[in-house]
Design an enzyme around this catalytic site. Structure first.
Site, mmCIF file in Angstrom:
data_model
loop_
_atom_site.group_PDB
_atom_site.id
_atom_site.type_symbol
_atom_site.label_atom_id
_atom_site.label_comp_id
_atom_site.label_asym_id
_atom_site.label_seq_id
_atom_site.Cartn_x
_atom_site.Cartn_y
_atom_site.Cartn_z
ATOM 1 C CD GLN A 1 -3.081 -0.502 -0.092
ATOM 2 O OE1 GLN A 1 -3.127 0.659 -0.485
ATOM 3 N NE2 GLN A 1 -3.838 -1.456 -0.612
ATOM 4 C CB SER A 2 4.103 1.999 -1.569
ATOM 5 O OG SER A 2 4.904 3.139 -1.808
ATOM 6 C CG ASN A 3 0.532 6.593 0.764
ATOM 7 O OD1 ASN A 3 -0.605 6.361 0.386
ATOM 8 N ND2 ASN A 3 0.917 6.436 2.031
#
Ligand SMILES: *Cc1c(COP(=O)(O)O)cnc(C)c1O
Length: 332
Positions: free
Chosen positions: A75-77
């Site tokens: 879930q990397s921004n």
């Protein structure tokens, strides 16, 4: 500090607003809280990586990169914002995703930032937890060159955290101090979530370069205090070297706290979820369960415990991340 000396592309809606958190301050009854809206940087839904990417993409284009490679958690921004910045400049992007939390939830693995990465046309490759992701990025770059598909891969480290990326937060420090001076606001402390260290390192270098004398506190989302402070200090010093600052950066300038990490990276604790609902209901502001809500949980707790004097002005830098919320819907 003359940042126009460095290659840069324009990606963000800057300056981001500096706003009072009146209802939250009222509810907590202590220091006067403010928020710097770096969740509103604009690119791909916004967040702190946009500022770093202005300088990283500027460097990539100057080096005639023909493909971008980066890495992050599932879930990397950072991967989301990098994929958007790459596609804006007609560059393909590979996002290497490390499954740090090993969730079996479909939403955690496919929704939120993962869905958005795909919309921005990133090629995603997944790896198990504890993979050496830097080695994997190098391996991929070598493969792409050898295959003849691309000549000049440009690797952006996790979180965009190197001295070039940190320039984005030197810029943020200059912007915030300017806003405070314009509003005659005396800032007593700045608080934000710290992970791969580039945000805090850039702020430390920027505030030192400005002789701003504003204390800064990074609330860690992963590493233990001592390790986090060491990472931030090293990167802040390298950033100061890149900037050719006269002021030296000392250990005393770098303060982190690891009291709000909970069980670990990417796992929201009870106070993380409380912070999300408190900001949503008092201010209509969305926090995220991995970063900004852990930072805010720290600020809320310290404010309640009167760690800041009544009347002190505390600025929370909202680093973004709400695009991960659908990946965490099973917590709500
Ligand atoms: C990456 C990130 C952070 C942490 O910033 P670092 O520069 O990696 O320390 C904080 N908040 C959000 C929402 C992020 O995506």
């Amino acid at each position: 500090m003359h940042l126009s000396r460095f290659n840069r592309v324009s990606l963000g809606h800057l300056p981001t607003p500096l706003q009072p958190l009146s209802r939250l301050s009222g509810a907590l009854g202590g220091a006067t809280l403010w928020i710097k809206r770096d969740d509103c940087t604009g690119l791909a839904g916004g967040g702190n990586k946009t500022r770093k990417l202005e300088f990283l993409m500027g460097d990539a284009l100057a080096q005639k990169a023909d493909v971008i490679i980066t890495q992050g958690a599932v879930q990397s921004n950072h991967v989301r914002q990098t994929a958007a910045a790459a596609t804006l400049h007609n560059l393909p992007c590979y996002g290497l995703l490390e499954d740090r939390i090993g969730s079996t939830e479909d939403n955690a693995n496919e929704n939120g930032n993962v869905l958005l990465d795909k919309l921005f046309n990133a090629t995603l490759i997944r790896f198990p937890a504890a993979t050496d992701m830097n080695a994997e990025m190098e391996k991929l770059a070598t493969q792409l060159r050898a295959s003849g598909k691309y000549k000049n891969p440009y690797i952006i480290p996790g979180g965009g955290s190197n001295p070039i990326g940190a320039l984005g937060y030197v810029n943020a420090a200059m912007e915030l101090v300017q806003q405070a001076n314009d509003a005659q606001l005396k800032i007593d402390c700045i608080v934000h979530a710290t992970g791969s260290a580039g945000t805090q390192a850039g702020l430390v270098a920027g505030l030192c370069g400005l002789n701003a004398h504003i204390p800064l506190l990074g609330v860690s989302v992963r590493a233990e205090k001592t390790a986090q402070e060491k990472n931030v200090l090293q990167l802040a010093q390298k950033t100061a070297t890149l900037l050719q600052l006269n002021n030296s950066i000392e250990a005393a300038h770098v303060v982190a706290n690891s009291d709000y990490v909970g069980e670990g990276y990417g796992i929201p604790a009870k106070d993380t979820l409380e912070a999300i609902s408190l900001l949503a209901t008092t201010e209509g502001i969305l926090l995220d369960p991995v970063y900004s809500a852990k930072g805010m949980a720290g600020l809320i707790d310290m404010t309640r415990k009167q760690k800041f004097a009544k009347g002190d002005n505390i600025v929370f830098i909202h680093t973004g991340g709400a695009q991960a919320l659908p990946g965490y819907m099973h917590y709500f």
